[in-house]
Design a protein around this motif. Structure first.
Motif, PDB file in Angstrom:
ATOM      1  N   VAL A  24     -30.198  89.983 -21.468  1.00  0.00           N
ATOM      2  CA  VAL A  24     -30.669  91.684 -21.718  1.00  0.00           C
ATOM      3  C   VAL A  24     -30.447  92.141 -20.380  1.00  0.00           C
ATOM      4  O   VAL A  24     -29.810  92.206 -19.092  1.00  0.00           O
ATOM      5  CB  VAL A  24     -31.979  91.115 -21.277  1.00  0.00           C
ATOM      6  CG1 VAL A  24     -33.048  92.665 -21.473  1.00  0.00           C
ATOM      7  CG2 VAL A  24     -33.092  89.832 -22.386  1.00  0.00           C
ATOM      8  N   THR A  25     -29.949  93.823 -20.588  1.00  0.00           N
ATOM      9  CA  THR A  25     -29.778  94.168 -20.173  1.00  0.00           C
ATOM     10  C   THR A  25     -30.727  95.470 -19.509  1.00  0.00           C
ATOM     11  O   THR A  25     -31.629  96.062 -20.559  1.00  0.00           O
ATOM     12  CB  THR A  25     -28.434  95.623 -20.474  1.00  0.00           C
ATOM     13  OG1 THR A  25     -29.272  96.295 -21.500  1.00  0.00           O
ATOM     14  CG2 THR A  25     -27.144  94.612 -20.857  1.00  0.00           C
ATOM     15  N   GLY A  26     -30.630  95.936 -18.816  1.00  0.00           N
ATOM     16  CA  GLY A  26     -31.721  96.935 -18.238  1.00  0.00           C
ATOM     17  C   GLY A  26     -32.688  95.744 -18.053  1.00  0.00           C
ATOM     18  O   GLY A  26     -34.130  96.561 -18.002  1.00  0.00           O
ATOM     19  N   HIS A  27     -32.973  95.082 -17.481  1.00  0.00           N
ATOM     20  CA  HIS A  27     -34.019  93.810 -17.918  1.00  0.00           C
ATOM     21  C   HIS A  27     -35.195  94.107 -16.472  1.00  0.00           C
ATOM     22  O   HIS A  27     -36.266  93.583 -16.250  1.00  0.00           O
ATOM     23  CB  HIS A  27     -33.322  92.756 -17.250  1.00  0.00           C
ATOM     24  CG  HIS A  27     -32.908  92.047 -16.010  1.00  0.00           C
ATOM     25  ND1 HIS A  27     -31.474  92.657 -15.723  1.00  0.00           N
ATOM     26  CD2 HIS A  27     -33.445  90.912 -15.507  1.00  0.00           C
ATOM     27  CE1 HIS A  27     -31.137  92.225 -14.581  1.00  0.00           C
ATOM     28  NE2 HIS A  27     -32.262  91.575 -14.068  1.00  0.00           N
ATOM     29  N   THR A  28     -34.571  94.590 -15.667  1.00  0.00           N
ATOM     30  CA  THR A  28     -35.489  95.127 -13.768  1.00  0.00           C
ATOM     31  C   THR A  28     -36.079  96.159 -14.979  1.00  0.00           C
ATOM     32  O   THR A  28     -37.048  97.179 -13.587  1.00  0.00           O
ATOM     33  CB  THR A  28     -34.926  95.287 -12.689  1.00  0.00           C
ATOM     34  OG1 THR A  28     -33.309  96.063 -13.838  1.00  0.00           O
ATOM     35  CG2 THR A  28     -33.525  93.967 -12.701  1.00  0.00           C
ATOM     36  N   GLY A  29     -35.687  96.792 -15.672  1.00  0.00           N
ATOM     37  CA  GLY A  29     -37.138  98.201 -15.782  1.00  0.00           C
ATOM     38  C   GLY A  29     -38.353  97.273 -16.791  1.00  0.00           C
ATOM     39  O   GLY A  29     -38.835  96.458 -16.637  1.00  0.00           O
ATOM     40  N   PHE A  30     -39.583  98.492 -16.981  1.00  0.00           N
ATOM     41  CA  PHE A  30     -40.428  98.566 -17.254  1.00  0.00           C
ATOM     42  C   PHE A  30     -40.933  97.706 -18.407  1.00  0.00           C
ATOM     43  O   PHE A  30     -40.962  96.709 -19.040  1.00  0.00           O
ATOM     44  CB  PHE A  30     -41.195  99.832 -17.606  1.00  0.00           C
ATOM     45  CG  PHE A  30     -41.893  99.853 -18.772  1.00  0.00           C
ATOM     46  CD1 PHE A  30     -43.068  98.743 -18.155  1.00  0.00           C
ATOM     47  CD2 PHE A  30     -42.463 100.114 -20.086  1.00  0.00           C
ATOM     48  CE1 PHE A  30     -44.332  98.977 -19.122  1.00  0.00           C
ATOM     49  CE2 PHE A  30     -42.910 100.745 -20.591  1.00  0.00           C
ATOM     50  CZ  PHE A  30     -44.181  99.703 -20.378  1.00  0.00           C
ATOM     51  N   LYS A  31     -39.856  97.684 -19.654  1.00  0.00           N
ATOM     52  CA  LYS A  31     -39.984  97.305 -20.939  1.00  0.00           C
ATOM     53  C   LYS A  31     -38.879  95.810 -20.944  1.00  0.00           C
ATOM     54  O   LYS A  31     -38.951  95.152 -21.784  1.00  0.00           O
ATOM     55  CB  LYS A  31     -39.558  98.377 -22.204  1.00  0.00           C
ATOM     56  CG  LYS A  31     -40.223  99.566 -22.692  1.00  0.00           C
ATOM     57  CD  LYS A  31     -39.120 100.183 -23.658  1.00  0.00           C
ATOM     58  CE  LYS A  31     -38.908  99.207 -24.719  1.00  0.00           C
ATOM     59  NZ  LYS A  31     -38.771  99.623 -26.150  1.00  0.00           N
ATOM     60  N   GLY A  32     -38.045  95.921 -20.371  1.00  0.00           N
ATOM     61  CA  GLY A  32     -37.268  95.213 -20.098  1.00  0.00           C
ATOM     62  C   GLY A  32     -37.953  93.874 -18.966  1.00  0.00           C
ATOM     63  O   GLY A  32     -37.414  92.370 -19.557  1.00  0.00           O
ATOM     64  N   SER A  33     -38.484  94.055 -18.237  1.00  0.00           N
ATOM     65  CA  SER A  33     -39.421  92.599 -17.455  1.00  0.00           C
ATOM     66  C   SER A  33     -40.352  92.289 -18.994  1.00  0.00           C
ATOM     67  O   SER A  33     -40.813  91.173 -18.426  1.00  0.00           O
ATOM     68  CB  SER A  33     -39.674  93.532 -15.745  1.00  0.00           C
ATOM     69  OG  SER A  33     -39.454  94.099 -15.269  1.00  0.00           O
TER      70      SER A  33
END
Length: 366
Positions: A24-33
Motif C-alpha cells: 500500500v503506498t500512502g499507508h500513513t495517510g487517513f484512508k491508507g491507515s
C-alpha cells in the motif's frame, strides 16, 4: 437474516486476502491507515511505502501500525527506492494511495502536486512493469478527475477527464496515465503474456475518524469544536457526495479480489460514490456534526479567491451491477460514526485500535 447473509458473503468475498502480500503506498495517510488495518484484519501481509504522517495527531501513529507491517518511509517520486521495495517484498497486489490530496494546497504547490500525483503514478506502474510478482494494481484517484460541468447527473467512468485546479487536473492526468499503461503494457487482450490486472478507482468526499488534514470540512469542524471556537465554512451551499471511509475501501477490496482472481473484465475505471441521500450541502453537514457533537456553532466567511466546485456527483451503476457493491450508510450514520470516533479519541480514555477495528468489523458484520 438478510443482514447476516450479507455479512457472510462479505467475508467470503474478501477471504482471498488471507496470506496475500499487499503493498500500500500512502499507508500513513487517513484512508491508507484504515485500509492497512482492514487488510491486517483479513490476514494479509502488508508492506507500506509512504512519507511520514503529515499531521499531528495522525491515525497511523494512533493505531501503532508501524509495528504490524513492513513499514517503509519513502517518497513516491523516488523511483529507484520504490522499485527496490517492490522487488524485495514481492507483493501480489499494489494499492496506490500516495498523493498530495488537497485542492487548496495544490494552488500553493502546483509543481509538487503534479510530481506526486502524476509522476508518482507513473513510477508505481513502471515499477510493476519492471518486476514480476505483482498480479493486481489499484490506482486510487478522485471524483474530481472528471471535467466538471456542474451537472446534476452523476459522472460515468467513460466521461472525459478534466480538472479546474491543479489537484483535480493532476488526478485527471493520473487517470490518463493509468489508461495508457493498461493499453500499452497491461492490455487485457494480452493478459496471458503479462499477467497484471490494473484498475483505477474514484470516490467522493470520504470522511471518518482519524483525519486531521488541513482544509477539509470534518477535520476543520473537529479542530473548532475541541477548542470551543465557531466552525468557519467558506461555501455553505456547495454540494458534495459524502461517504464513510469504509464504503469506498470495501469497493477497492472487492475489486481487488476479482483482479487477483485474474478476472480481466474488471480491469479499468470504477466509481464508488454514496447514495443520493448523502449528496448534501456543506452547511447541512455542519449542522448535523454540531448536533452529534452536542454543542457548537458556525459562521460563514466566503473565500472567493480560489475556485471550488459547487456540485459534484458520481454515477455508481457500474459498481452496483458488476461488482454487486453498493453504499450502505446514510448521511446520519456516516456522520455519527465519524464524530463518535473523534469523541472517543478526545475522551483520552479509550484505546483507539479496538475502537477503529470495531467499526471495521461492524461494517461487514464479523
Amino acid at each position: 437474516m438478510e443482514q447476516r447473509k450479507s455479512a457472510v458473503e462479505d467475508m467470503e468475498r474478501l477471504n482471498i486476502y488471507n496470506n496475500k502480500r499487499i503493498l500500500v503506498t500512502g499507508h500513513t495517510g487517513f484512508k491508507g491507515s484504515w485500509l492497512t488495518l482492514w487488510l491486517l484484519e483479513l490476514g494479509a501481509e502488508v508492506t507500506g511505502y509512504a512519507l511520514p504522517p503529515s499531521t499531528k495527531p495522525d491515525l497511523f501513529g494512533t493505531l501503532n501500525l508501524s509495528k504490524r507491517i513492513n513499514h517503509i518511509t519513502g517518497d513516491i517520486r523516488d523511483f529507484t527506492k520504490l522499485k527496490k521495495s517492490i522487488k524485495r517484498h514481492k507483493p501480489d497486489a499494489v494499492i496506490h494511495m500516495a498523493a498530495q490530496p488537497l485542492v487548496r494546497r495544490s494552488y500553493l504547490e502546483p509543481k509538487y502536486t503534479y510530481e506526486v500525483n502524476v509522476l508518482g503514478t507513473v513510477n508505481v506502474l513502471d515499477a510493476v512493469r519492471q518486476t514480476n510478482t505483482v498480479r493486481a494494481v489499484i490506482n486510487v484517484t478522485s471524483d474530481k478527475c472528471y471535467e466538471n460541468k456542474e451537472q446534476v447527473a452523476g459522472y460515468k467512468e467513460t466521461d472525459p477527464m478534466g480538472g479546474y485546479d491543479p489537484y483535480s487536473s493532476s488526478k485527471g492526468c493520473a487517470e490518463l496515465v493509468t489508461a495508457a499503461y493498461i493499453k500499452s503494457f497491461f492490455n487485457p487482450d494480452k493478459y496471458k503474456s503479462h499477467g497484471v490486472a490494473v484498475a483505477s478507482v474514484r470516490a467522493g468526499n470520504v470522511v471518518g475518524g482519524g483525519d486531521w488534514s488541513k482544509d477539509r470540512l470534518i477535520p476543520d469542524c473537529i479542530r473548532a469544536l475541541t477548542k470551543n471556537k465557531p466552525i468557519v465554512i467558506r461555501n455553505p451551499y456547495a454540494i458534495r457526495p459524502w461517504q464513510y471511509v469504509l464504503e469506498p475501501l470495501y469497493g477497492y477490496l472487492l475489486l481487488g479480489s476479482h483482479l487477483l482472481k485474474e478476472e480481466t473484465k474488471y480491469i479499468g475505471a470504477w466509481n464508488f460514490g454514496p447514495n443520493k441521500s448523502n449528496i448534501v450541502p456543506v452547511e447541512t453537514v455542519v449542522k448535523k456534526i454540531i448536533n452529534v457533537w452536542g454543542k457548537g456553532n458556525y459562521r460563514i466567511i466566503p473565500d472567493k479567491k480560489l475556485h471550488e466546485a459547487t456540485l459534484l456527483n458520481l454515477d455508481i451503476a457500474k459498481s452496483k451491477a458488476l461488482l454487486k457493491w453498493q453504499p450502505r450508510m446514510n448521511i446520519a450514520d456516516t456522520l455519527e460514526n465519524t464524530i463518535n470516533w473523534y469523541k472517543a479519541f478526545y475522551s483520552g480514555s479509550i484505546n483507539m485500535l479496538p475502537e477503529t477495528l470495531g467499526q471495521i468489523r461492524g461494517y461487514y458484520g464479523k
